[in-house]
Design a protein around this motif. Structure first.
Motif, short mmCIF file in Angstrom:
data_model
loop_
_atom_site.label_atom_id
_atom_site.label_comp_id
_atom_site.label_asym_id
_atom_site.label_seq_id
_atom_site.Cartn_x
_atom_site.Cartn_y
_atom_site.Cartn_z
N ALA A 390 -22.59 -15.39 -37.63
CA ALA A 390 -21.50 -14.41 -37.63
C ALA A 390 -22.00 -13.00 -37.91
O ALA A 390 -21.39 -12.02 -37.47
CB ALA A 390 -20.43 -14.81 -38.64
N ALA A 391 -23.11 -12.87 -38.63
CA ALA A 391 -23.64 -11.54 -38.95
C ALA A 391 -24.12 -10.80 -37.71
O ALA A 391 -24.27 -9.58 -37.74
CB ALA A 391 -24.78 -11.67 -39.96
N ASN A 392 -24.35 -11.56 -36.63
CA ASN A 392 -24.85 -10.95 -35.40
C ASN A 392 -23.79 -10.85 -34.32
O ASN A 392 -24.11 -10.66 -33.15
CB ASN A 392 -26.04 -11.77 -34.87
N VAL A 393 -22.52 -10.98 -34.71
CA VAL A 393 -21.43 -11.06 -33.73
C VAL A 393 -20.33 -10.07 -34.07
O VAL A 393 -19.99 -9.88 -35.24
CB VAL A 393 -20.85 -12.50 -33.71
N ILE A 394 -19.79 -9.42 -33.04
CA ILE A 394 -18.52 -8.68 -33.13
C ILE A 394 -17.54 -9.44 -32.26
O ILE A 394 -17.59 -9.37 -31.03
CB ILE A 394 -18.65 -7.23 -32.65
N SER A 395 -16.64 -10.20 -32.88
CA SER A 395 -15.76 -11.10 -32.15
C SER A 395 -14.38 -10.47 -31.95
O SER A 395 -13.77 -9.96 -32.89
CB SER A 395 -15.61 -12.43 -32.88
N LEU A 396 -13.90 -10.52 -30.70
CA LEU A 396 -12.54 -10.09 -30.40
C LEU A 396 -11.59 -11.27 -30.42
O LEU A 396 -10.44 -11.15 -30.81
CB LEU A 396 -12.48 -9.41 -29.02
N PHE A 397 -12.09 -12.43 -29.97
CA PHE A 397 -11.22 -13.61 -29.89
C PHE A 397 -12.06 -14.86 -29.91
O PHE A 397 -12.77 -15.18 -28.95
CB PHE A 397 -10.37 -13.57 -28.61
N ASN A 403 -12.06 -12.15 -36.33
CA ASN A 403 -11.91 -11.27 -35.17
C ASN A 403 -11.52 -9.86 -35.58
O ASN A 403 -10.73 -9.66 -36.51
CB ASN A 403 -10.84 -11.83 -34.23
N VAL A 404 -12.08 -8.87 -34.88
CA VAL A 404 -11.69 -7.48 -35.10
C VAL A 404 -10.33 -7.24 -34.48
O VAL A 404 -9.82 -8.06 -33.70
CB VAL A 404 -12.73 -6.50 -34.50
N ASN A 405 -9.72 -6.11 -34.79
CA ASN A 405 -8.40 -5.80 -34.27
C ASN A 405 -8.45 -5.52 -32.77
O ASN A 405 -9.30 -4.78 -32.29
CB ASN A 405 -7.82 -4.58 -34.99
N VAL A 406 -7.55 -6.15 -32.04
CA VAL A 406 -7.34 -5.87 -30.62
C VAL A 406 -5.90 -5.41 -30.46
O VAL A 406 -4.97 -6.13 -30.85
CB VAL A 406 -7.62 -7.11 -29.75
N ASN A 407 -5.70 -4.22 -29.92
CA ASN A 407 -4.34 -3.67 -29.82
C ASN A 407 -3.46 -4.45 -28.86
O ASN A 407 -2.28 -4.67 -29.12
CB ASN A 407 -4.40 -2.20 -29.39
N ASN A 426 -7.16 -25.45 -30.12
CA ASN A 426 -7.98 -24.24 -30.05
C ASN A 426 -7.22 -23.18 -29.26
O ASN A 426 -6.80 -23.43 -28.12
CB ASN A 426 -9.32 -24.55 -29.37
N ALA A 427 -7.03 -22.00 -29.85
CA ALA A 427 -6.27 -20.94 -29.18
C ALA A 427 -7.02 -20.43 -27.96
O ALA A 427 -8.24 -20.21 -28.00
CB ALA A 427 -6.01 -19.80 -30.15
N VAL A 428 -6.28 -20.22 -26.86
CA VAL A 428 -6.86 -19.78 -25.59
C VAL A 428 -5.92 -18.77 -24.95
O VAL A 428 -4.69 -18.88 -25.07
CB VAL A 428 -7.09 -20.98 -24.64
N TYR A 534 -8.40 -19.10 -17.75
CA TYR A 534 -8.27 -19.33 -19.18
C TYR A 534 -9.48 -18.67 -19.85
O TYR A 534 -10.61 -18.83 -19.39
CB TYR A 534 -8.23 -20.82 -19.51
N ILE A 535 -9.23 -17.93 -20.93
CA ILE A 535 -10.27 -17.14 -21.59
C ILE A 535 -10.42 -17.56 -23.05
O ILE A 535 -9.42 -17.73 -23.76
CB ILE A 535 -9.93 -15.63 -21.51
N ASP A 536 -11.66 -17.68 -23.50
CA ASP A 536 -11.92 -17.99 -24.91
C ASP A 536 -13.26 -17.38 -25.30
O ASP A 536 -14.08 -17.02 -24.45
CB ASP A 536 -11.93 -19.50 -25.13
N ASN A 537 -13.46 -17.25 -26.60
CA ASN A 537 -14.74 -16.80 -27.19
C ASN A 537 -15.22 -15.49 -26.57
O ASN A 537 -16.25 -15.44 -25.89
CB ASN A 537 -15.80 -17.90 -27.05
N VAL A 538 -14.44 -14.44 -26.82
CA VAL A 538 -14.78 -13.10 -26.32
C VAL A 538 -15.46 -12.35 -27.46
O VAL A 538 -14.83 -12.08 -28.49
CB VAL A 538 -13.52 -12.35 -25.85
N TYR A 539 -16.74 -12.03 -27.29
CA TYR A 539 -17.45 -11.35 -28.37
C TYR A 539 -18.70 -10.64 -27.86
O TYR A 539 -19.21 -10.93 -26.77
CB TYR A 539 -17.81 -12.32 -29.50
#
Length: 542
Positions: A390-397, A403-407, A426-428, A534-539
């Motif tokens: 996780a220290a090497n990741v900026i996760s959107l979803f 996860n960081v904020n996504v407007n 698992n959320a998708v 279908y989209i998952d694991n955006v980072y």
């Protein structure tokens, strides 16, 4: 405090007289003491306790006020000026100090009564949580209310939950029953307004409908057993193979009798008039057993029929019951038992036998019963779980990271339908009729300067091309500011019907020369407006 003020005034008066005595050319002037001291009180009628005090007096050129509630005396102020102060509800003696030009002070006290209005137009909203039939949420609004006390009615001598304006309180009951919910609107003082409502908690009461997942807390997954079998809904105890996620499953326990099993009486009949003649399900067994699935309860008297599939005994297996190959079930009299029969009607009951004619005992697990035509319209399993630190990741979803904020996951200018779905808990993100969809993270924007890759998992049964565009708003952090940069990559003929993990080097986005203010991600593809993804694991990661 009064003596302190008088001492200051006396010192001021002494200095004034001393300076006058040093000048023989000045004559002493007699100035009358301030008189007719009074004050006008204006109490704000919003239960805030705010009071405006406007003093008046004859012969006064300065005022100060002791508010009478133990707070500091006000600073001095000129005639015609009011001073504001906030009180708690109560009775107060307010002292007005009036000073003349000689620095002489007179005072007068005046009584002030601060009382709050009872809250008005109290409206309470009580809602049963969709995902938990034992939980309710309560919100309230009222004029002149400083807050609310909520009593949920399950516990004797209950300590109320304090609810502020605009907040929501939740409570989960321990059992079914009828409970009295009481909401007390507070004024900030003694006056209150109350509301009560009877709330019926009936637990899981929804009818079983397809697909059957055992994860909807509002559904009563009643499996009517017979000949010694038993049934309960449990958390998946066998996290392995094709079903390695923690969801609820149905547990069928055979006692060892012949022809033991159970039935789901459906709230909505299964319709076999079209092409959807397959029923799929996940089944867990450690021994090889035949499983018979039977359609009963024909809405218009349709003939009972059945299909048998053998489980291999290898743990979780996905079984397909093809009713194109069904046979007639036994009913009183022969009536063609065992003959081929393709159902074309509607059936309200589905019955299952595990090793029907045999005497196999033990516990078996079932999950995800679905009716289908054989075509796969969506992913049946979750995307592969990320394993990067996780220290090497900026996760959107992603369920794997914070996860960081996504407007927004669908901007107003997007041309696509957007839906949030769950695949094996698992959320998708699901985009259908996709032309293009914009995803914005602008508060804050994403600083991917230290990242080397962009990752997304995508699944589609009908796309022929998939495109990814990254947009950086530049150092001015504003769209259209003159330093925006972007780049789009296209991926032709991606695999259909399976999760495709795209781990894209940021260096491939050659026009994306800055990466410190990434604000938009745009997904698009072909056929335009006619495919679903279908989209998952955006980072981003390094």
């Amino acid at each position: 405090m009064k003596n302190y003020i008088k001492s200051i005034i006396a010192c001021f008066s002494f200095l004034l007289l001393l300076s006058c005595s040093d000048d023989d050319s000045l004559e002493s002037v007699e100035i009358a003491m301030p008189s007719d001291i009074s004050a006008q009180f204006t109490v704000k009628q919003d239960n805030s306790g705010e009071v405006s005090i406007l003093p008046s007096a004859t012969g006064a050129n300065m005022f100060s006020v002791d508010f009478g509630d133990g707070s500091e005396v006000s600073d001095s102020f000129a005639p015609g000026t009011q001073v504001d102060h906030t009180y708690a509800e109560g009775q107060y003696d307010v002292t007005i100090y009036a000073m003349n030009l000689n620095g002489e002070v007179a005072e007068a006290s005046q009584s002030l009564n601060v009382s709050f209005l009872a809250p008005e137009n109290l409206e309470v909203t009580i809602t049963t949580t969709q995902t938990n039939p034992y939980e309710i949420t309560v919100s309230a609004t009222a004029a002149n209310a400083s807050g609310y006390e909520v009593y949920f009615g399950e516990i004797a001598e209950e300590t109320p939950v304090l609810l502020m304006q605009g907040e929501t309180a939740s409570y989960e009951y321990s059992d079914v029953g009828t409970y009295t919910v009481r909401v007390v609107a507070l004024s900030g003082g003694a006056a209150t307004t109350e509301y009560t409502e009877e709330v019926v908690i009936d637990g899981a009461s929804g009818a079983v409908t397809f697909p059957v997942t055992f994860d909807d807390a509002t559904v009563d997954y009643q499996f009517v057993t017979f000949n010694g079998a038993s049934f309960e809904v449990v958390s998946n105890p066998q996290l392995s193979g094709i079903h390695n996620v923690e969801t609820n499953v149905g547990a069928i326990t055979n006692s060892g009798n012949a022809y033991e099993g159970g039935s789901f009486n459906l709230g909505e009949a299964l319709d076999f008039s079209g092409d959807n003649k397959l029923i799929t399900l996940k089944f867990y067994s450690e021994v090889s057993v035949p499983i018979l699935l039977k359609l009963e309860g024909g809405v218009n008297g349709e003939r009972q029929n059945e299909v048998v599939v053998t489980h291999g005994g290898t743990g979780w297996e996905e079984l397909t019951f093809d009713f194109n190959t069904a046979t007639k079930s036994y009913i009183d009299g022969s009536q063609g038992v065992g003959e081929a029969f393709v159902p074309t009607g509607q059936y309200g009951t589905i019955t299952m036998f595990v090793d029907g004619p045999g005497e196999t005992s033990g516990t078996f697990y079932i999950d995800d019963l679905m009716q289908t035509n054989g075509a796969i319209s969506g992913p049946q399993a979750a995307a592969p779980a990320p394993s990067l630190d996780a220290a090497n990741v900026i996760s959107l979803f992603s369920n794997a990271y914070s996860n960081v904020n996504v407007n927004t996951w669908r901007t107003d200018w997007s041309v696509a339908e957007y839906e949030e779905v769950s695949i094996e808990a698992n959320a998708v993100k699901k985009y259908s009729a996709l032309d293009y969809v914009g995803i914005e993270a602008t508060s804050p924007m994403i600083d991917a300067s230290a990242m080397t890759h962009f990752h997304v998992d995508v699944w589609s049964s009908d796309f022929t091309e998939f495109r990814v565009k990254l947009v950086d708003f530049g150092s001015d952090a504003a769209y259209g500011g003159g330093d925006d940069v972007e780049h789009e990559l296209a991926f032709s003929a991606p695999a259909q019907g399976e999760w495709v993990s795209m781990d894209i080097a940021l260096s491939d986005f050659t026009n994306l020369v800055t990466k410190g203010h990434i604000a938009q991600i745009i997904f698009s593809g072909n056929p335009t407006g006619q495919h679903t993804v279908y989209i998952d694991n955006v980072y981003f990661h390094n």
